[in-house]
Design an enzyme around this catalytic site. Structure first.
Site, PDB file in Angstrom:
ATOM      1  N   LYS A  80       0.865  -1.188   0.000  1.00  0.00           N
ATOM      2  CA  LYS A  80       0.000   0.000   0.000  1.00  0.00           C
ATOM      3  C   LYS A  80       0.895   1.229   0.000  1.00  0.00           C
ATOM      4  O   LYS A  80       2.019   1.169   0.497  1.00  0.00           O
ATOM      5  CB  LYS A  80      -0.879   0.007   1.261  1.00  0.00           C
ATOM      6  CG  LYS A  80      -2.122   0.847   1.142  1.00  0.00           C
ATOM      7  CD  LYS A  80      -3.229   0.071   0.457  1.00  0.00           C
ATOM      8  CE  LYS A  80      -4.488   0.878   0.312  1.00  0.00           C
ATOM      9  NZ  LYS A  80      -5.561   0.017  -0.258  1.00  0.00           N
TER      10      LYS A  80
HETATM   11  P1  NAD Z   1     -13.027   7.650  -2.951  1.00  0.00           P
HETATM   12  O1  NAD Z   1     -12.040   8.665  -2.553  1.00  0.00           O
HETATM   13  O2  NAD Z   1     -13.421   7.516  -4.380  1.00  0.00           O
HETATM   14  O3  NAD Z   1     -14.397   7.847  -2.110  1.00  0.00           O
HETATM   15  C1  NAD Z   1     -14.457   7.920  -0.733  1.00  0.00           C
HETATM   16  C2  NAD Z   1     -15.875   8.325  -0.342  1.00  0.00           C
HETATM   17  O4  NAD Z   1     -16.028   8.230   1.067  1.00  0.00           O
HETATM   18  C3  NAD Z   1     -16.232   9.753  -0.708  1.00  0.00           C
HETATM   19  O5  NAD Z   1     -17.606   9.802  -1.075  1.00  0.00           O
HETATM   20  C4  NAD Z   1     -16.007  10.518   0.608  1.00  0.00           C
HETATM   21  O6  NAD Z   1     -16.773  11.711   0.695  1.00  0.00           O
HETATM   22  C5  NAD Z   1     -16.490   9.479   1.587  1.00  0.00           C
HETATM   23  N1  NAD Z   1     -15.945   9.645   2.936  1.00  0.00           N
HETATM   24  C6  NAD Z   1     -14.660   9.781   3.301  1.00  0.00           C
HETATM   25  N2  NAD Z   1     -14.578   9.884   4.630  1.00  0.00           N
HETATM   26  C7  NAD Z   1     -15.834   9.805   5.102  1.00  0.00           C
HETATM   27  C8  NAD Z   1     -16.417   9.848   6.399  1.00  0.00           C
HETATM   28  N3  NAD Z   1     -15.662  10.001   7.489  1.00  0.00           N
HETATM   29  N4  NAD Z   1     -17.770   9.711   6.508  1.00  0.00           N
HETATM   30  C9  NAD Z   1     -18.534   9.558   5.411  1.00  0.00           C
HETATM   31  N5  NAD Z   1     -18.044   9.514   4.178  1.00  0.00           N
HETATM   32  C10 NAD Z   1     -16.709   9.638   4.024  1.00  0.00           C
HETATM   33  O7  NAD Z   1     -12.458   6.259  -2.380  1.00  0.00           O
HETATM   34  P2  NAD Z   1     -12.796   4.786  -2.868  1.00  0.00           P
HETATM   35  O8  NAD Z   1     -11.792   4.390  -3.888  1.00  0.00           O
HETATM   36  O9  NAD Z   1     -14.256   4.673  -3.173  1.00  0.00           O
HETATM   37  O10 NAD Z   1     -12.438   3.966  -1.546  1.00  0.00           O
HETATM   38  C11 NAD Z   1     -13.348   3.876  -0.464  1.00  0.00           C
HETATM   39  C12 NAD Z   1     -12.885   2.755   0.465  1.00  0.00           C
HETATM   40  O11 NAD Z   1     -12.824   1.520  -0.269  1.00  0.00           O
HETATM   41  C13 NAD Z   1     -11.486   2.935   1.067  1.00  0.00           C
HETATM   42  O12 NAD Z   1     -11.460   2.323   2.338  1.00  0.00           O
HETATM   43  C14 NAD Z   1     -10.612   2.149   0.107  1.00  0.00           C
HETATM   44  O13 NAD Z   1      -9.392   1.730   0.713  1.00  0.00           O
HETATM   45  C15 NAD Z   1     -11.516   0.973  -0.178  1.00  0.00           C
HETATM   46  N6  NAD Z   1     -11.239   0.236  -1.422  1.00  0.00           N
HETATM   47  C16 NAD Z   1     -11.219   0.863  -2.627  1.00  0.00           C
HETATM   48  C17 NAD Z   1     -11.006   0.111  -3.778  1.00  0.00           C
HETATM   49  C18 NAD Z   1     -11.068   0.739  -5.146  1.00  0.00           C
HETATM   50  O14 NAD Z   1     -11.032  -0.019  -6.124  1.00  0.00           O
HETATM   51  N7  NAD Z   1     -11.176   2.038  -5.274  1.00  0.00           N
HETATM   52  C19 NAD Z   1     -10.765  -1.269  -3.690  1.00  0.00           C
HETATM   53  C20 NAD Z   1     -10.810  -1.876  -2.440  1.00  0.00           C
HETATM   54  C21 NAD Z   1     -11.054  -1.112  -1.307  1.00  0.00           C
END
Ligand code: NAD
Length: 421
Positions: free
Chosen positions: A111
């Protein structure tokens, strides 16, 4: 409570380590392997000089943690954010090792992160931070070494910059150096939706165990970024009733169901779900406790803690985010009979299609979206079955089952390889 519950009861690394300890003990893991696997193989810290638009020189701290390469090149996202810490990246790197092992793809775990506030930066500044960060870790990444991907606040454009920077240094285009790229630069069809699609597939499998239909299932999605918005959209399209969504700015709840296509349009314009007229406004932590059958935390870590787990009404938790639930909350959810699809299974759709992207780039032959989706479904359904059956056999909950299955697979390859001296 406000937008974020700032009093973290355990850090991401501590949460990972607590689960690792339980699983390792149950497996009777060799003491030496226990010590080795509990910590990452390598941690890189870089201080990145960047000339800002104003002409001022600024310095940003960045990390890349490689937890394990026992099963193949390490794999894992890069996140940007003002609160990124080495401890968090260390925990998430280990989770990537377990995630890749749960879905049985030939990768280890890594990561990365850069401490910066992307919302305060111009595109040019973001590009210079990304390129210099890439240059600083260049010796340690690559298709056979460590393959980055998007995560919070990074996207296809970020991956294009990383791929280009890497390629300029090695003097030829290396599309397999990152995944989550734009399709025109060697990205995979279906990658953008993959994590959300994976959440939906995991939820479908959980519903089968409860004998429930999608149509009778109310869903709340917390976080509306890449993962949350795609999960909500796909689940809505296949018949689920999405009754609540939230992002960092606030949430919206409608027990009769939200008009998700209209919501997606609204977010495209306003960049937030907050203020969407199709439901009642609600605080983004309070939404976790509203009536629903399925809760998909898809925002950030440690949102379900011992402070709110008692009040979670969902019967099924599908962890789209990484580490959204703390270990003390795990116990409460388990006592309340909540069926948890743990993060390393529920959100593994992203890394699975990243694996497909890496394979396609190396072959120089690209699959149809239907092909990608079908292969993804096959891997996730069989991994879901593996985890649930493993849990039943060893009388442990799904999370510990997923950890045990993963640790066992990684330890097996390490024993086969032996320790190089
Ligand atoms: P992103 O940045 O596209 O979106 C994050 C979202 O969460 C946004 O809508 C933001 O406003 C919201 N958010 C952030 N903090 C918040 C809080 N305290 N309360 C409410 N909403 C909040 O990120 P993403 O890529 O969608 O990733 C989201 C999660 O999924 C993370 O934990 C990431 O590690 C995990 N993840 C992502 C992927 C991927 O393919 N993008 C794969 C596996 C896991």
């Amino acid at each position: 409570m406000g937008a974020v519950d700032t009093q973290k009861e355990l850090s991401v690394y501590e949460s990972m380590a607590a689960r690792f300890d339980i699983a390792a003990r149950k497996l009777g893991l060799d003491e030496g392997l226990y010590k080795y696997l509990r910590m990452p193989n390598r941690e890189i810290i870089v201080h990145i000089p960047v000339v800002m638009d104003s002409g001022r020189l600024d310095v940003f701290d960045g990390f890349r943690v490689q937890h394990s390469i026992a099963r193949g090149p390490s794999k894992g996202g890069i996140r940007f954010g003002p609160d990124v810490t080495l401890d968090e990246i260390r925990g998430l790197a280990a989770e990537m090792t377990w995630k890749c092992a749960v879905v049985n793809i030939p990768f280890g775990g890594a990561k990365g992160g850069v401490i910066c506030d992307p919302h305060q930066l111009s595109q040019g500044e973001l590009e210079r931070i990304t390129r210099r960060y890439t240059a600083e870790i260049l010796d340690y990444i690559g298709p056979e070494r460590d393959v980055p991907a998007p995560d919070m606040n990074t996207n296809e454009q970020t991956m294009a910059w990383i791929m280009d920077t890497y390629s300029m240094h090695v003097r030829h285009t290396v599309t397999a150096s990152v995944t989550g790229k734009p399709i025109d630069l060697g990205g995979s069809r279906g990658r953008r939706e993959a994590t959300g699609r994976g959440c939906m597939i995991a939820c479908d499998e959980a519903l089968k165990r409860f004998g429930r239909s999608r149509e009778s299932t109310r869903v709340i999605v917390h976080g509306f970024g890449n993962v949350g918005s795609q999960a909500a959209r796909l689940m809505h399209e296949t018949g689920y009733k999405i009754v609540g969504v939230a992002d960092i700015a606030g949430g919206v709840y409608n027990p009769r169901g939200l008009d998700v296509p209209a919501l997606v349009e609204y977010v495209a314009e306003t960049k937030t779900v907050s203020g969407f007229p199709g439901g009642e406004p609600i605080d983004c932590l309070a939404i976790l406790e509203q009536d629903c059958e399925v809760l998909v935390p898809a925002a950030t870590e440690s949102v379900i803690t011992s402070r709110n787990a008692e009040r979670i009404k969902a019967r099924i938790l599908v962890e789209g985010a990484n580490s959204p639930t703390t270990p003390p909350a795990d116990e409460i959810l388990f006592d309340h009979g909540v069926f948890v699809v743990p993060d390393i299974l529920a959100n593994a759709g992203g890394v699975t299609v990243s694996y497909f992207e890496w394979v396609q780039d190396r072959q120089g032959y690209f699959w149809t979206e239907a092909d990608v989706n079908e292969r993804l479904k096959h891997i996730l359904v069989s991994s879901f079955d593996d985890v649930v059956r493993y849990g039943e056999k060893h009388n442990v909950n799904n999370r510990i089952a997923a950890y045990m299955l993963a640790i066992d697979r990684v330890a097996f390859t390490m024993k086969l390889r032996g320790i190089y001296a």
